[in-house]
Design a protein around this motif. Structure first.
Motif, short mmCIF file in Angstrom:
data_model
loop_
_atom_site.label_atom_id
_atom_site.label_comp_id
_atom_site.label_asym_id
_atom_site.label_seq_id
_atom_site.Cartn_x
_atom_site.Cartn_y
_atom_site.Cartn_z
N TYR A 31 -84.47 -49.89 39.88
CA TYR A 31 -84.40 -49.00 38.77
C TYR A 31 -85.74 -48.32 38.37
O TYR A 31 -86.94 -49.04 38.83
N THR A 33 -88.22 -46.27 35.64
CA THR A 33 -88.39 -45.55 34.18
C THR A 33 -89.82 -44.50 34.12
O THR A 33 -90.62 -45.10 34.45
N GLU A 35 -91.43 -42.51 30.77
CA GLU A 35 -91.44 -42.14 29.60
C GLU A 35 -91.80 -40.65 29.25
O GLU A 35 -91.32 -39.89 28.67
N PRO A 64 -87.33 -38.89 28.10
CA PRO A 64 -87.70 -40.07 28.98
C PRO A 64 -86.44 -40.32 29.80
O PRO A 64 -85.40 -40.02 29.32
N HIS A 66 -84.53 -43.16 32.85
CA HIS A 66 -84.36 -44.48 33.48
C HIS A 66 -83.25 -44.41 34.15
O HIS A 66 -82.19 -43.98 33.89
N THR A 112 -86.51 -53.14 37.46
CA THR A 112 -87.21 -52.01 36.91
C THR A 112 -88.73 -51.86 37.02
O THR A 112 -89.46 -52.62 36.68
N THR A 114 -91.79 -49.11 36.03
CA THR A 114 -92.23 -48.19 35.03
C THR A 114 -93.11 -47.27 35.89
O THR A 114 -94.20 -47.87 35.79
#
Length: 278
Positions: A31, A33, A35, A64, A66, A112, A114
């Protein structure tokens, strides 16, 4: 073996191997992410991330975001900043004047990562018109009324920069202002006009097209701005409008105008006006 026994054997066999064939085990994704995308320039309003993994587009994601990625291991991630073209929610596209952001990520199933993309204007851009209201004079002037004045102000607490332009529209009055210069524009590349604005009244964006052969002038409306709750930033794609004209014989001057039929004084704030192409 009896026919019943044979049938039972087949059913038992399929119960072990058939489900894996019909419903294969799903791959566990990694995953990502995101923002926001930081712009290392003036005020901007990026809405989307166009995400490529190992040069394959995995999707366009509203920020944002995800989202899952089926790639695994060390992978190249490229994020392209996206906008609402002409401020229209269903008209999304990558902004051609911002740099792409890239990084290497080890994608692990179920985990995940980021990302914090950054961008800035590309090199080689031609900023034909730029007004940020920080000079002693402005590049905007009254069009047909000496009473129309654009005021530089530094008293707006939520402004995107230290100064902005203010147009005051008195009750039962009309205002029109225009760019001081008129511009020759290319027809073979993307042309955008972007600007920040805040307003409690409707106003229009238009241009005058002057034919250099006979001196005739035409006016064409391009966009209507609606009242806002705060500052907005818009990217207006001009190339579709430019295609209607022979750019060799025509030059373009930009106008903002509004008609206040109410009994209240109205206000238009402008900032970060940029006419850009390669």
């Amino acid at each position: 073996m009896s026919r019943i026994a044979k049938f039972a054997f087949v059913v038992t066999f399929l119960s072990f191997v058939g489900c894996d064939y019909i419903n294969p085990e799903e791959e566990i994704p990694a995953y990502l992410t995101i923002e926001d995308i930081t712009v290392n320039e003036e005020y901007a309003q990026l809405t989307d991330a166009w995400v490529y993994v190992n040069e394959n587009l995995v999707g366009v994601f509203e920020l944002p975001a995800h989202f899952p990625v089926l790639e695994q291991g060390n992978s190249n991630i490229r994020v392209v900043p996206g906008i609402k073209v002409n401020g229209i929610a269903v008209s999304r596209g990558p902004y051609p004047f911002y740099q792409h952001w890239e990084t290497e990520v080890n994608l692990e199933p179920g985990k995940t990562t980021t990302l914090e993309p950054e961008t800035s204007f590309r090199e080689g851009l031609n900023f034909r018109w730029e007004e940020i209201f920080e000079s002693a004079s402005t590049t905007i002037e009254p069009y047909d009324s000496a009473q129309t004045v654009i005021i530089k102000t530094d008293t707006i607490s939520d402004a995107p920069s230290s100064t902005a332009g203010l147009i005051i529209i008195e009750p039962d009055s009309t205002i029109r202002v225009q760019s001081v210069e008129q511009y020759s524009l290319p027809s073979d590349r993307d042309v955008y006009l972007e600007l920040s604005y805040k307003t409690d009244h409707y106003f229009e964006f238009a241009w005058h097209i002057q034919n250099l052969s006979d001196g005739s002038i035409r006016e064409a409306r391009i966009y209507q701005f609606n009242p806002t709750d705060g500052w907005e930033h818009i990217y207006i794609y001009l190339s579709n409008f430019i295609d209607d004209y022979n750019v060799v014989n025509n030059q373009f001057r930009f106008l903002f105008g509004s008609n206040n039929l109410t009994s209240e004084t109205k206000h238009i704030y402008l900032d970060n006006i940029r006419l850009i192409h390669y």
